[in-house]
Design a protein around this motif. Structure first.
Motif, short mmCIF file in Angstrom:
data_model
loop_
_atom_site.label_atom_id
_atom_site.label_comp_id
_atom_site.label_asym_id
_atom_site.label_seq_id
_atom_site.Cartn_x
_atom_site.Cartn_y
_atom_site.Cartn_z
N ARG A 8 0.83 -1.22 0.00
CA ARG A 8 0.00 0.00 0.00
C ARG A 8 0.86 1.26 0.00
NH1 ARG A 8 -3.01 -0.67 4.57
NH2 ARG A 8 -2.00 1.01 5.72
N ALA A 36 2.42 1.60 -3.36
CA ALA A 36 1.40 2.02 -4.34
C ALA A 36 1.19 3.53 -4.28
CB ALA A 36 0.08 1.29 -4.07
N ASP A 37 1.12 4.07 -3.08
CA ASP A 37 0.97 5.52 -2.92
C ASP A 37 2.18 6.26 -3.48
OD1 ASP A 37 -1.44 5.03 -1.66
OD2 ASP A 37 -0.68 5.44 0.37
N ALA A 40 2.14 6.09 -7.28
CA ALA A 40 1.12 7.00 -7.82
C ALA A 40 1.62 8.44 -7.84
CB ALA A 40 -0.17 6.90 -6.99
N GLU A 41 2.44 8.78 -6.85
CA GLU A 41 2.97 10.13 -6.75
C GLU A 41 4.17 10.37 -7.67
OE1 GLU A 41 5.51 12.49 -3.37
OE2 GLU A 41 3.86 11.23 -2.69
N LYS A 86 6.70 4.67 -11.48
CA LYS A 86 7.36 3.41 -11.10
C LYS A 86 8.87 3.52 -11.18
CE LYS A 86 4.01 -0.07 -12.45
NZ LYS A 86 3.80 -1.25 -13.30
N GLY A 93 3.31 9.48 -12.90
CA GLY A 93 2.64 8.99 -11.70
C GLY A 93 1.25 8.47 -11.97
N SER A 94 0.87 8.35 -13.24
CA SER A 94 -0.47 7.86 -13.55
C SER A 94 -0.35 6.52 -14.28
CB SER A 94 -1.22 8.87 -14.43
OG SER A 94 -0.48 9.12 -15.60
N ASP A 95 -0.13 5.47 -13.54
CA ASP A 95 0.04 4.15 -14.08
C ASP A 95 -1.31 3.45 -14.10
OD1 ASP A 95 1.09 1.85 -15.04
OD2 ASP A 95 2.03 1.24 -13.17
N THR A 96 -1.71 2.91 -15.26
CA THR A 96 -3.01 2.28 -15.36
C THR A 96 -2.96 0.79 -15.07
OG1 THR A 96 -2.65 1.94 -17.72
CG2 THR A 96 -3.83 3.94 -17.06
N ILE A 109 -0.60 -2.47 -9.62
CA ILE A 109 0.76 -2.42 -9.11
C ILE A 109 1.05 -3.53 -8.11
CG2 ILE A 109 1.03 0.03 -9.45
CD1 ILE A 109 0.57 0.27 -6.43
#
Length: 180
Positions: free
Chosen positions: A48, A51-52, A55-56, A59, A161-164, A167
């Protein structure tokens, strides 16, 4: 975001209750990307927090860690490299960071509560990232060095930071560890 290292550092609060901090360090910029204090940090919590962070920041190319049980239950959609057992120098950037945190913060601070620990750790990390020049970075701070690197990247290669893609997924990490 070329390579992140992560490891845990331990201490205890004034009450004697255990304190554990998950540290994530960018090996190139030496930035502490996350310092997550708690009494216990499970594999799901590690995923988690990563993942945060992903997102910021986008990867990383690779994550390096030891073979701790909380780090083997889930894969995080990036290449994961486990250091050899008993070879902490293979995770040297995070080990060095952990040593500084122990020497400069834990050895001189009596944490009265988890809330107090979180405030003190966050302030120390901010100072580490933004105020302290590092000789290995040409005497720049990690934050300044990272900002300069960011300017040098072509806009098309900068992490968004916008991975679709998901993760986190279950993986057979013990088998992969022997291969690495």
């Amino acid at each position: 975001n070329e390579r992140w290292s992560l490891d845990f550092v331990h201490d205890q609060m004034a009450s004697g209750r255990r304190l554990r901090v998950l540290n994530v360090v960018d090996d190139v910029t030496r930035e502490c990307l996350a310092a997550v204090p708690d009494t216990s940090i499970s594999g799901r919590r590690v995923v988690r927090e990563l993942a945060d962070l992903i997102a910021e920041r986008g990867k990383p190319g690779m994550i390096v860690s030891d073979n701790g049980t909380e780090l083997t239950s889930n894969a995080v959609g990036v290449e994961w490299h486990y250091i050899a057992p008993g070879k902490p120098m293979q995770n040297g950037f995070c080990e060095s960071f952990n040593g500084r945190m122990r020497d400069e913060l834990f050895n001189g601070t009596l944490f009265l509560s988890m809330a107090h620990a979180r405030v003190e750790i966050a302030a120390w990390v901010d100072d580490y990232n933004r105020e302290r020049p590092h000789s290995s970075l040409g005497y720049e701070t990690p934050a300044a060095f990272a900002a300069e690197l960011q300017k040098q990247w072509p806009a098309s290669l900068r992490p968004t930071g916008s991975d679709t893609q998901p993760i986190a997924s279950t993986a057979l990490m013990r088998n992969n560890a022997a291969r690495l």
